[in-house]
Design a protein around this motif. Structure first.
Motif, PDB file in Angstrom:
ATOM      1  N   LYS A 129      -3.925  -8.493  10.063  1.00 47.73           N
ATOM      2  CA  LYS A 129      -4.073  -7.879   8.742  1.00 47.73           C
ATOM      3  C   LYS A 129      -2.732  -7.507   8.130  1.00 47.73           C
ATOM      4  O   LYS A 129      -2.683  -6.920   7.057  1.00 47.73           O
ATOM      5  CB  LYS A 129      -4.958  -6.630   8.845  1.00 47.73           C
ATOM      6  CG  LYS A 129      -6.434  -6.957   8.990  1.00 47.73           C
ATOM      7  CD  LYS A 129      -7.277  -5.701   8.956  1.00 47.73           C
ATOM      8  CE  LYS A 129      -8.750  -6.040   9.210  1.00 47.73           C
ATOM      9  NZ  LYS A 129      -9.557  -4.823   9.440  1.00 47.73           N
ATOM     10  N   THR A 130      -1.665  -7.837   8.860  1.00 45.40           N
ATOM     11  CA  THR A 130      -0.344  -7.544   8.308  1.00 45.40           C
ATOM     12  C   THR A 130       0.096  -8.596   7.288  1.00 45.40           C
ATOM     13  O   THR A 130       1.138  -8.440   6.669  1.00 45.40           O
ATOM     14  CB  THR A 130       0.707  -7.457   9.426  1.00 45.40           C
ATOM     15  OG1 THR A 130       0.569  -8.589  10.270  1.00 45.40           O
ATOM     16  CG2 THR A 130       0.507  -6.213  10.263  1.00 45.40           C
ATOM     17  N   VAL A 131      -0.695  -9.662   7.116  1.00 50.18           N
ATOM     18  CA  VAL A 131      -0.322 -10.659   6.100  1.00 50.18           C
ATOM     19  C   VAL A 131      -0.656 -10.093   4.721  1.00 50.18           C
ATOM     20  O   VAL A 131      -1.432  -9.157   4.586  1.00 50.18           O
ATOM     21  CB  VAL A 131      -1.071 -11.993   6.285  1.00 50.18           C
ATOM     22  CG1 VAL A 131      -0.802 -12.581   7.639  1.00 50.18           C
ATOM     23  CG2 VAL A 131      -2.556 -11.822   6.036  1.00 50.18           C
ATOM     24  N   SER A 132      -0.078 -10.695   3.698  1.00 51.11           N
ATOM     25  CA  SER A 132      -0.373 -10.241   2.340  1.00 51.11           C
ATOM     26  C   SER A 132      -1.622 -10.956   1.831  1.00 51.11           C
ATOM     27  O   SER A 132      -2.061 -11.958   2.382  1.00 51.11           O
ATOM     28  CB  SER A 132       0.798 -10.569   1.422  1.00 51.11           C
ATOM     29  OG  SER A 132       0.916 -11.968   1.281  1.00 51.11           O
ATOM     30  N   ALA A 133      -2.188 -10.431   0.773  1.00 54.53           N
ATOM     31  CA  ALA A 133      -3.394 -11.020   0.196  1.00 54.53           C
ATOM     32  C   ALA A 133      -3.098 -12.433  -0.323  1.00 54.53           C
ATOM     33  O   ALA A 133      -3.901 -13.360  -0.165  1.00 54.53           O
ATOM     34  CB  ALA A 133      -3.931 -10.145  -0.930  1.00 54.53           C
ATOM     35  N   LEU A 168      -9.892  -6.197  -1.098  1.00 51.85           N
ATOM     36  CA  LEU A 168      -9.695  -7.624  -0.922  1.00 51.85           C
ATOM     37  C   LEU A 168     -10.506  -8.421  -1.929  1.00 51.85           C
ATOM     38  O   LEU A 168     -10.044  -9.430  -2.470  1.00 51.85           O
ATOM     39  CB  LEU A 168     -10.126  -8.007   0.500  1.00 51.85           C
ATOM     40  CG  LEU A 168      -9.227  -8.994   1.206  1.00 51.85           C
ATOM     41  CD1 LEU A 168      -7.775  -8.579   1.063  1.00 51.85           C
ATOM     42  CD2 LEU A 168      -9.605  -9.083   2.651  1.00 51.85           C
ATOM     43  N   ASP A 182       0.525  -0.157   8.144  1.00 52.45           N
ATOM     44  CA  ASP A 182       1.193  -1.357   8.639  1.00 52.45           C
ATOM     45  C   ASP A 182       0.431  -2.625   8.269  1.00 52.45           C
ATOM     46  O   ASP A 182       0.947  -3.719   8.424  1.00 52.45           O
ATOM     47  CB  ASP A 182       1.399  -1.278  10.161  1.00 52.45           C
ATOM     48  CG  ASP A 182       0.101  -1.178  10.912  1.00 52.45           C
ATOM     49  OD1 ASP A 182      -0.847  -0.605  10.354  1.00 52.45           O
ATOM     50  OD2 ASP A 182       0.025  -1.665  12.051  1.00 52.45           O
ATOM     51  N   GLU A 183      -0.790  -2.472   7.782  1.00 56.25           N
ATOM     52  CA  GLU A 183      -1.552  -3.658   7.383  1.00 56.25           C
ATOM     53  C   GLU A 183      -1.264  -3.975   5.922  1.00 56.25           C
ATOM     54  O   GLU A 183      -1.744  -3.304   5.020  1.00 56.25           O
ATOM     55  CB  GLU A 183      -3.043  -3.415   7.613  1.00 56.25           C
ATOM     56  CG  GLU A 183      -3.343  -3.141   9.075  1.00 56.25           C
ATOM     57  CD  GLU A 183      -4.818  -2.835   9.324  1.00 56.25           C
ATOM     58  OE1 GLU A 183      -5.600  -2.842   8.357  1.00 56.25           O
ATOM     59  OE2 GLU A 183      -5.169  -2.582  10.486  1.00 56.25           O
ATOM     60  N   HIS A 184      -0.494  -5.026   5.767  1.00 51.34           N
ATOM     61  CA  HIS A 184      -0.080  -5.438   4.435  1.00 51.34           C
ATOM     62  C   HIS A 184      -1.293  -5.650   3.545  1.00 51.34           C
ATOM     63  O   HIS A 184      -1.302  -5.336   2.356  1.00 51.34           O
ATOM     64  CB  HIS A 184       0.727  -6.740   4.537  1.00 51.34           C
ATOM     65  CG  HIS A 184       1.587  -7.008   3.348  1.00 51.34           C
ATOM     66  ND1 HIS A 184       1.091  -7.079   2.073  1.00 51.34           N
ATOM     67  CD2 HIS A 184       2.927  -7.198   3.225  1.00 51.34           C
ATOM     68  CE1 HIS A 184       2.082  -7.330   1.230  1.00 51.34           C
ATOM     69  NE2 HIS A 184       3.207  -7.391   1.908  1.00 51.34           N
ATOM     70  N   LEU A 185      -2.336  -6.175   4.143  1.00 54.18           N
ATOM     71  CA  LEU A 185      -3.570  -6.485   3.425  1.00 54.18           C
ATOM     72  C   LEU A 185      -4.107  -5.237   2.731  1.00 54.18           C
ATOM     73  O   LEU A 185      -4.427  -5.242   1.544  1.00 54.18           O
ATOM     74  CB  LEU A 185      -4.591  -7.013   4.429  1.00 54.18           C
ATOM     75  CG  LEU A 185      -5.499  -8.154   3.988  1.00 54.18           C
ATOM     76  CD1 LEU A 185      -4.723  -9.246   3.320  1.00 54.18           C
ATOM     77  CD2 LEU A 185      -6.248  -8.695   5.191  1.00 54.18           C
TER      78      LEU A 185
END
Lengths: 204, 204
Positions: free
Chosen positions: A107-111, A20, B12-15
């Motif tokens: 945490k499934t959102v994108s960076a 990240l 499953d965590e896109h992040l």
DNA sequence: TCTCCGTTCTGACATTTGTCATACGGAGCG
DNA sequence: CGCTCCGTATGACAAATGTCAGAACGGAGA
């Protein structure tokens, strides 16, 4: 207008943290000023580096993200807290909002998306993931009284009534009454299923 | 000698996924050929892109990492499976090794380290996180027979005996016998505490 | 072969749990 | 001031659970 946003990153998963840091650093207006792997460390780092936004994992050793956010609220006002979580239960969101957290995302959102949300939060706005918000609303408020919830929690590890009674300083009969009413309120088969249900909805 | 290593990334965590893609791509000898967010998707992607190494999250919707690894073993031999997990319990490791998984690491490792481990696994060697290995050894082997474990698992959600009996196609009396012996083997107060203990040790 | 062990079952018994009625004191509200 | 709700408690009863003994069958191993 606001120049760069100074960000603190707290997560016990080195993999996420390192990655990240790399991705968010690609954004011109974001700079990671500190990293932490535990709750207490996050707090110490925040006080030392005074970030604008603290990105906190919900599950960390020492103290969870909401606890850290609570401390930050008093010890470093002006720093906005943003919680990220892997698998969030409804109750957490409520707890987080009550603690003054400004953002709550899975945490499934994108960076990319996370970067935007960091900006949103920094601008003083709130952001709550729609899916998680919907879950929280669907779960609704707990129908349990505080004692019922307390006793139900003590029953969580499968302890027999007598032990629960001791730990709660109540008579065994009273404990059974509370459990009985909790079970019927939740529509469960028995107290163990009730514990499971209450857990799922974030009521304990 | 081996040229580049073709990697599948399933989480499953896109992040994590996005970030990891970025970081691992920095390594000259690694190339991410596919990504997936669910178990079935991971399997499909693997068959389509035939990676050398599959990096699988343990917890994914649809099918967990170990299940995917099991399928890969038969459907795509030559592809080595590597499991990454956020908070791993002892039993998972044993299950994973039994499924032919070549590597097992927590997400607390750095991306650097993960890259090395991917190479190790690709070279045909195994890698298991020392800490997780120690936990697994400390937990020891399950004293439960397969039926006992099965019945205990069915009891996990607090279902009454009659329901367990139905679901296991056993007589209620037999179910009570199994539960009783499981409880005494685990030294628990009752079956619910037994379920908790067995969970902790990864025996169910 | 003979014995041990796991699986499956039944029946009996003691204990624990779930439910209900009932009771009393305190807090909050109309 | 009554009313209702919560917290606390007791006693009684029914249902579920935990424990034990015994018994039949089959497979694995001495």
């Amino acid at each position: 207008m606001s120049g760069v946003v100074r960000v603190l990153l707290a997560d016990d998963e080195h993999l996420i943290r390192g990655a990240l840091t790399a991705l968010l650093s690609l954004e011109d207006d974001l700079v990671i000023v500190a990293e932490a792997a535990t709750g207490p460390e996050a707090l110490a780092m925040a006080l030392a580096h005074r970030p604008d936004v603290a990105v906190l994992d919900l599950q960390m050793p020492g103290a969870d993200g909401v606890k850290v956010a609570t401390s930050l609220r008093t010890e470093l006002p002006g720093c906005q807290a943003l919680i990220v979580t892997s698998h969030g239960r409804p109750g957490h969101l409520k707890r987080a909002l009550a603690a003054g957290v400004r953002g709550f995302v899975p945490k499934t959102v994108s960076a990319q998306r996370l970067a935007e949300i960091i900006r949103t939060v920094h601008a003083g706005n709130r952001y709550v993931d729609p899916e998680l918000a919907a879950d929280a609303i669907a779960a609704g408020d707990s129908p349990l009284t505080s004692r019922e919830a307390e006793v139900l929690e003590l029953a969580a590890d499968g302890a027999p009534v007598t032990e629960i009674a001791e730990r709660a300083a109540l008579s065994p009969g009273t404990v059974r009454n509370y459990l009985s009413s909790a079970v019927s309120k939740l529509g469960a088969e028995n107290r163990h299923a009730a514990v499971r249900l209450a857990r799922e909805r974030g009521w304990v």
